[in-house]
Design an enzyme around this catalytic site. Structure first.
Site, PDB file in Angstrom:
ATOM      1  N   LYS A  20      82.299  26.241 -33.696  1.00  0.00           N
ATOM      2  CA  LYS A  20      83.165  25.473 -32.628  1.00  0.00           C
ATOM      3  C   LYS A  20      82.997  26.248 -31.400  1.00  0.00           C
ATOM      4  CE  LYS A  20      87.084  23.487 -35.420  1.00  0.00           C
ATOM      5  NZ  LYS A  20      88.423  23.381 -35.633  1.00  0.00           N
ATOM      6  N   GLU A  44      98.272  28.036 -38.785  1.00  0.00           N
ATOM      7  CA  GLU A  44      97.794  27.173 -39.509  1.00  0.00           C
ATOM      8  C   GLU A  44      99.084  26.152 -39.667  1.00  0.00           C
ATOM      9  OE1 GLU A  44      94.839  26.029 -39.714  1.00  0.00           O
ATOM     10  OE2 GLU A  44      94.041  27.675 -39.201  1.00  0.00           O
ATOM     11  N   ASP A  73      91.938  21.626 -32.684  1.00  0.00           N
ATOM     12  CA  ASP A  73      91.869  21.050 -34.024  1.00  0.00           C
ATOM     13  C   ASP A  73      91.128  19.739 -34.067  1.00  0.00           C
ATOM     14  OD1 ASP A  73      93.527  21.850 -36.773  1.00  0.00           O
ATOM     15  OD2 ASP A  73      93.727  19.721 -36.460  1.00  0.00           O
ATOM     16  N   HIS A 176      82.614  14.686 -30.451  1.00  0.00           N
ATOM     17  CA  HIS A 176      84.085  14.836 -29.991  1.00  0.00           C
ATOM     18  C   HIS A 176      84.699  15.896 -29.362  1.00  0.00           C
ATOM     19  CE1 HIS A 176      83.095  16.673 -33.831  1.00  0.00           C
ATOM     20  NE2 HIS A 176      84.243  17.079 -34.060  1.00  0.00           N
TER      21      HIS A 176
HETATM   22  P1  IMP Z   1      90.185  22.660 -38.238  1.00  0.00           P
HETATM   23  O1  IMP Z   1      89.862  22.113 -36.977  1.00  0.00           O
HETATM   24  O2  IMP Z   1      89.747  23.991 -38.146  1.00  0.00           O
HETATM   25  O3  IMP Z   1      91.626  21.945 -38.780  1.00  0.00           O
HETATM   26  O4  IMP Z   1      89.021  22.041 -39.162  1.00  0.00           O
HETATM   27  C1  IMP Z   1      88.535  20.580 -39.128  1.00  0.00           C
HETATM   28  C2  IMP Z   1      87.579  20.431 -40.211  1.00  0.00           C
HETATM   29  O5  IMP Z   1      86.889  19.247 -39.780  1.00  0.00           O
HETATM   30  C3  IMP Z   1      86.626  21.429 -40.439  1.00  0.00           C
HETATM   31  O6  IMP Z   1      86.676  22.459 -41.209  1.00  0.00           O
HETATM   32  C4  IMP Z   1      85.111  20.647 -40.617  1.00  0.00           C
HETATM   33  O7  IMP Z   1      85.058  20.522 -42.138  1.00  0.00           O
HETATM   34  C5  IMP Z   1      85.684  19.313 -40.027  1.00  0.00           C
HETATM   35  N1  IMP Z   1      84.911  19.037 -38.824  1.00  0.00           N
HETATM   36  C6  IMP Z   1      85.645  19.083 -37.507  1.00  0.00           C
HETATM   37  N2  IMP Z   1      84.565  18.934 -36.683  1.00  0.00           N
HETATM   38  C7  IMP Z   1      83.634  18.934 -37.103  1.00  0.00           C
HETATM   39  C8  IMP Z   1      82.141  18.935 -36.658  1.00  0.00           C
HETATM   40  O8  IMP Z   1      81.948  19.033 -35.419  1.00  0.00           O
HETATM   41  N3  IMP Z   1      81.411  18.654 -37.494  1.00  0.00           N
HETATM   42  C9  IMP Z   1      81.388  18.783 -38.892  1.00  0.00           C
HETATM   43  N4  IMP Z   1      82.686  18.910 -39.575  1.00  0.00           N
HETATM   44  C10 IMP Z   1      83.604  18.916 -38.336  1.00  0.00           C
END
Ligand code: IMP
Length: 194
Positions: A20, A44, A73, A176
Site C-alpha cells: 500500500k 484496528e 482502509d 481503487h
Molecule cells: P485493510 O485495508 O488493511 O483492512 O486490508 C484490506 C484487505 O483487502 C487487504 O489485507 C487485502 O487482503 C485486501 N486488499 C485491499 N486492497 C487490495 C489490493 O489492492 N490488492 C489486493 N488485495 C487488496
C-alpha cells in the site's frame, strides 16, 4: 504544518503494508507530496463502512502523532456474496485466503466484484475522506505472482489478466487506491487553507 510553496508536502502514511505504501507513494510523488511510513499507531476498528474505519483510525493516529497524516482502509466487495468480504477483507484473506473465496464462488456464474479504498487525511483542523473504486471480476483460479492480497484473483474491467499478472505499473494507474490518492492529491493541491 504541511509544507507548501517551495517544499513538498509531507504526510505520514499510517500503515504496516509495504505494498500500500509503495503504491500510494508512486501516485503522490507526481503531485510533489512526500509520504513516509509510520506503522506504530494503526488502530484496528471494525465497522460495516470502510470510510468509518479509515476516519476513526486517522483521528486516533492524529491525536497520538499530532502530525499531518493519512490512513487508508480497503476491501474487496463480491456481488454474488452480497458484498462479502468487504470491510472484513483483511481477516477473510488471512483465514480462507484466495482459495477460500474461489471455493465460495464455485459454480457461480456472476463473478462481478469491486475493490474500494477509503483514504482519510487529517491535517491542521481538516479531516477529509476520499474514496476510489475499481470494478472487475473474480477469476476462476489464482494467476500471477506480483502484488498482495486478492491481486491474483481480481481481473479489472477492460483487461483479461489479474492484478498480479498485470503488475504494479498497470495496477497503480487504475486501482481503487490510486483513484482515492489522486482525489486526495487534487484536494491538497487546490486547498488554499493548509
Ligand atoms: P485493510 O485495508 O488493511 O483492512 O486490508 C484490506 C484487505 O483487502 C487487504 O489485507 C487485502 O487482503 C485486501 N486488499 C485491499 N486492497 C487490495 C489490493 O489492492 N490488492 C489486493 N488485495 C487488496
Amino acid at each position: 504544518m504541511l509544507k507548501k510553496g517551495g517544499g513538498n508536502i509531507k504526510l505520514a502514511f499510517i500503515t504496516s503494508n509495504q505494498h500500500k505504501y509503495f503504491e500510494a507513494r508512486q501516485v503522490l510523488s507526481s503531485w510533489n507530496i512526500d509520504l513516509y511510513m509510520v506503522d506504530s499507531v494503526k488502530l484496528e476498528v471494525q465497522d460495516e463502512e470502510i470510510e468509518n474505519i479509515s476516519r476513526t483510525a486517522a483521528i486516533y493516529a492524529y491525536n497520538v502523532l499530532k502530525k499531518p497524516l493519512i490512513v487508508e482502509d480497503s476491501g474487496l466487495f463480491i456481488e454474488a456474496l452480497n458484498g462479502f468480504p468487504g470491510p472484513f477483507s483483511s481477516y477473510a484473506h488471512k483465514t480462507i485466503g484466495n482459495e477460500g473465496i474461489l471455493r465460495l464462488l464455485s459454480g457461480e456464474s456472476n463473478r462481478k466484484a469491486y475493490f474500494k479504498a477509503s483514504v482519510t487525511c487529517v491535517c491542521n483542523e481538516f479531516v477529509m475522506t476520499f474514496n476510489g473504486l475499481v470494478y472487475g471480476t473474480i477469476s476462476m483460479e489464482p494467476k500471477g505472482d506480483k502484488g498482495f492480497g486478492f491481486d491474483p484473483i481480481f481481473v479489472p474491467k477492460g483487461f483479461d489478466k489479474t492484478f498480479s499478472e498485470l503488475g504494479e505499473d498497470v495496477k497503480n494507474k487504475i486501482s481503487h487506491r490510486s483513484k482515492a490518492f489522486t482525489e486526495l492529491a487534487m484536494w491538497l493541491s487546490q486547498s488554499r487553507n493548509l
